[in-house]
Design an enzyme around this catalytic site. Structure first.
Site, PDB file in Angstrom:
ATOM      1  N   LYS A   1      15.881  21.751 -11.603  1.00 22.11           N
ATOM      2  CA  LYS A   1      15.262  20.473 -11.959  1.00 22.11           C
ATOM      3  C   LYS A   1      16.213  19.457 -12.577  1.00 22.11           C
ATOM      4  O   LYS A   1      17.097  19.789 -13.357  1.00 22.11           O
ATOM      5  CB  LYS A   1      14.089  20.689 -12.924  1.00 22.11           C
ATOM      6  CG  LYS A   1      12.887  21.358 -12.343  1.00 22.11           C
ATOM      7  CD  LYS A   1      12.354  20.732 -11.075  1.00 22.11           C
ATOM      8  CE  LYS A   1      11.791  19.348 -11.293  1.00 22.11           C
ATOM      9  NZ  LYS A   1      10.531  19.370 -12.038  1.00 22.11           N
TER      10      LYS A   1
ATOM     11  N   HIS B   1       0.835  -1.218   0.000  1.00 23.61           N
ATOM     12  CA  HIS B   1       0.000   0.000   0.000  1.00 23.61           C
ATOM     13  C   HIS B   1       0.865   1.263   0.000  1.00 23.61           C
ATOM     14  O   HIS B   1       0.431   2.306   0.471  1.00 23.61           O
ATOM     15  CB  HIS B   1      -0.962   0.050   1.202  1.00 23.61           C
ATOM     16  CG  HIS B   1      -1.721  -1.219   1.428  1.00 23.61           C
ATOM     17  ND1 HIS B   1      -2.991  -1.427   0.971  1.00 23.61           N
ATOM     18  CD2 HIS B   1      -1.361  -2.389   2.055  1.00 23.61           C
ATOM     19  CE1 HIS B   1      -3.405  -2.647   1.302  1.00 23.61           C
ATOM     20  NE2 HIS B   1      -2.422  -3.259   1.959  1.00 23.61           N
TER      21      HIS B   1
ATOM     22  N   GLU C   1       9.622   8.191 -17.317  1.00 21.80           N
ATOM     23  CA  GLU C   1       8.243   8.635 -17.556  1.00 21.80           C
ATOM     24  C   GLU C   1       7.786   8.275 -18.964  1.00 21.80           C
ATOM     25  O   GLU C   1       6.627   7.919 -19.194  1.00 21.80           O
ATOM     26  CB  GLU C   1       8.135  10.140 -17.334  1.00 21.80           C
ATOM     27  CG  GLU C   1       8.310  10.527 -15.878  1.00 21.80           C
ATOM     28  CD  GLU C   1       8.541  12.022 -15.717  1.00 21.80           C
ATOM     29  OE1 GLU C   1       7.657  12.693 -15.182  1.00 21.80           O
ATOM     30  OE2 GLU C   1       9.598  12.519 -16.143  1.00 21.80           O
TER      31      GLU C   1
ATOM     32  N   SER D   1      14.985  21.385 -16.824  1.00 21.06           N
ATOM     33  CA  SER D   1      13.793  22.183 -17.136  1.00 21.06           C
ATOM     34  C   SER D   1      14.222  23.442 -17.870  1.00 21.06           C
ATOM     35  O   SER D   1      15.271  24.022 -17.581  1.00 21.06           O
ATOM     36  CB  SER D   1      13.084  22.547 -15.826  1.00 21.06           C
ATOM     37  OG  SER D   1      12.320  23.716 -15.995  1.00 21.06           O
TER      38      SER D   1
END
Ligand code: ARG
Length: 420
Positions: free
Chosen positions: A284, A157, A291, A278
């Site tokens: 970043k 979980h 992804e 970024s």
């Protein structure tokens, strides 16, 4: 406008919009090598059976070799008026060697021809996918050995559960990809049969030797039923479903690593060469590769639903709907191969913060189940032991302590009570 090879009975030329709509050349041209291989085997068989001369078969085969080189060099425009790769190659052959070229299609239909091409293609790409999976398995194996004694928190979980080893984690993914290889090998067994000689749907009255062509193309045998031979696309559905399962495994692996690379987790550091920045925020460092793999799983799942839906309602045998089997299949294979090619070097580049992972596995209440089992070993019934450890956790929380501090003391107290 060029004449069609099938236009004997037609009184009008094809409407240009139909011509464009009907054509598959823009995407099926990638099958040119498989198409030529199938045609050369077919030509040799025609000569063996006395349906064409040996000299004609040799002319056909050498002209097809030349056409293969010319197509590799992109010397021929992909003119949609040819409709598909099969008719482009036949058209080029006739231009090159005239009447002999017109004999190649003896005893054959594009229906058994396209089915051969696709089986040769799926056989070839399955091998490539298998090799890429093997590379990934060997990377995971190295990581599993390297981190076999590095403990970390395990989760259910997404809440801390029990300590595990980082190596164990890699072994879990290794097991998934091993199952994928076995799925692929199993599908290959069913894929590797030859439809050639099935003609349009009913075979041929000509004395074709289906077994010989199958052997020549290294198939394990022929597809006996000619209706099935031209209309079966199970091997595409199987490959797309195996690809979808592999993408599920890759996507889960990526999701774990994306989470671990957050500042909050800090379990893993992304290598600069495998991360992105970024355009606005100078701070970043993003896990784009992970992804993208997670995102690309969506299109692979989509193609599986696509082919299942194309096939589910069409009557036997061939229907033009089946031309829709190709773009999804090709994109599935290319997407999967691209993901597998990047994931192994990506994994090798990662730096795991094993010190922090170990610390996180010792603080908190991850030892609760071990404490419970220690009580069970001392003869306390499981439910009572569960309750007792629950009470220790309550106490630990009240004092802001890790469970281990309370549990160690309590377990020792039980031991000394027993010995006194
Ligand atoms: N381009 C077609 C396909 O991919 C080849 C087979 C066409 N056969 C036919 N009878 N129209 O399915």
């Amino acid at each position: 406008m060029k004449n069609k090879p099938w236009d004997g009975r037609f009184k009008k030329p094809m409407n240009p919009r139909v011509e464009k709509f009907n054509a598959s050349l823009a995407f099926d041209h990638i099958l040119y090598k498989h198409d030529i291989k199938g045609s050369q085997a077919h030509a040799k068989m025609l000569a063996r059976q006395g349906l064409i001369s040996q000299h004609e078969a040799e002319k056909l085969c050498s002209a097809l070799d030349e056409i293969q080189v010319e197509l590799e060099q992109k010397l021929h425009p992909l003119d949609p008026s040819y409709e598909d790769i099969h008719m482009l190659i036949e058209g080029l052959l006739i231009k090159k060697i005239g009447d002999i070229g017109k004999k190649l299609h003896t005893g054959r239909s594009r229906n058994d021809q396209v089915a051969v091409d696709l089986r040769l293609y799926t056989r070839e790409v399955s091998l490539n996918i298998k090799n890429l999976l093997q590379e990934l398995i060997s990377t995971l194996n190295t990581l599993a050995h390297k981190h076999s004694k590095d403990s970390m928190p395990g989760y259910t979980h997404l809440q801390q559960a029990q300590p595990v080893f980082l190596g164990q984690y890699f072994e879990a993914y290794l097991a998934m990809f091993q199952r994928d290889i076995s799925r692929l090998e199993d599908a290959c067994k069913r894929m590797n049969f030859s439809p050639l000689g099935a003609g349009a749907l009913a075979g041929s009255s000509l004395p074709l030797d289906r077994q010989w062509v199958a052997k020549e193309l290294e198939f394990d045998g022929i597809i006996k039923n000619t209706l099935d031979a031209v209309s079966d696309r199970d091997y595409i559905m199987e490959l797309c479903s195996i690809a979808a399962i592999i993408m599920v495994h890759l996507s889960r692996l990526c999701e774990d690593l994306i989470l671990w690379a957050t500042t909050e987790f800090s379990f893993v550091m992304l290598d600069d060469a495998f991360a992105t920045g970024s355009s606005l925020m100078p701070n970043k460092k993003n896990p784009d590769v992970l992804e993208l793999i997670r995102g690309k799983s969506g299109r692979v799942f989509g193609h599986l639903i696509g082919i299942l839906t194309v096939m589910k309602g069409i009557p036997l045998a061939y229907n033009k709907d089946m031309q829709e089997d190709k773009e999804g299949l090709f994109d599935t294979v290319n997407t999967l191969a691209a993901c597998l090619e990047i994931i192994s070097p990506f994994l090798k580049s990662l730096q795991f913060n094993t010190k922090l992972m170990h610390e996180k596995s010792t603080i908190g209440h991850l030892c609760a189940t071990a404490a419970l089992e220690a009580l069970v070993m001392k003869g306390i019934p499981f439910r009572d032991a569960h309750h007792k450890v629950g009470e220790w956790i309550k106490e630990a929380d009240e004092h802001g302590l890790p469970l281990a501090d309370i549990a160690d003391k309590a377990l020792k107290a039980i031991d000394s009570d027993r010995h006194s």
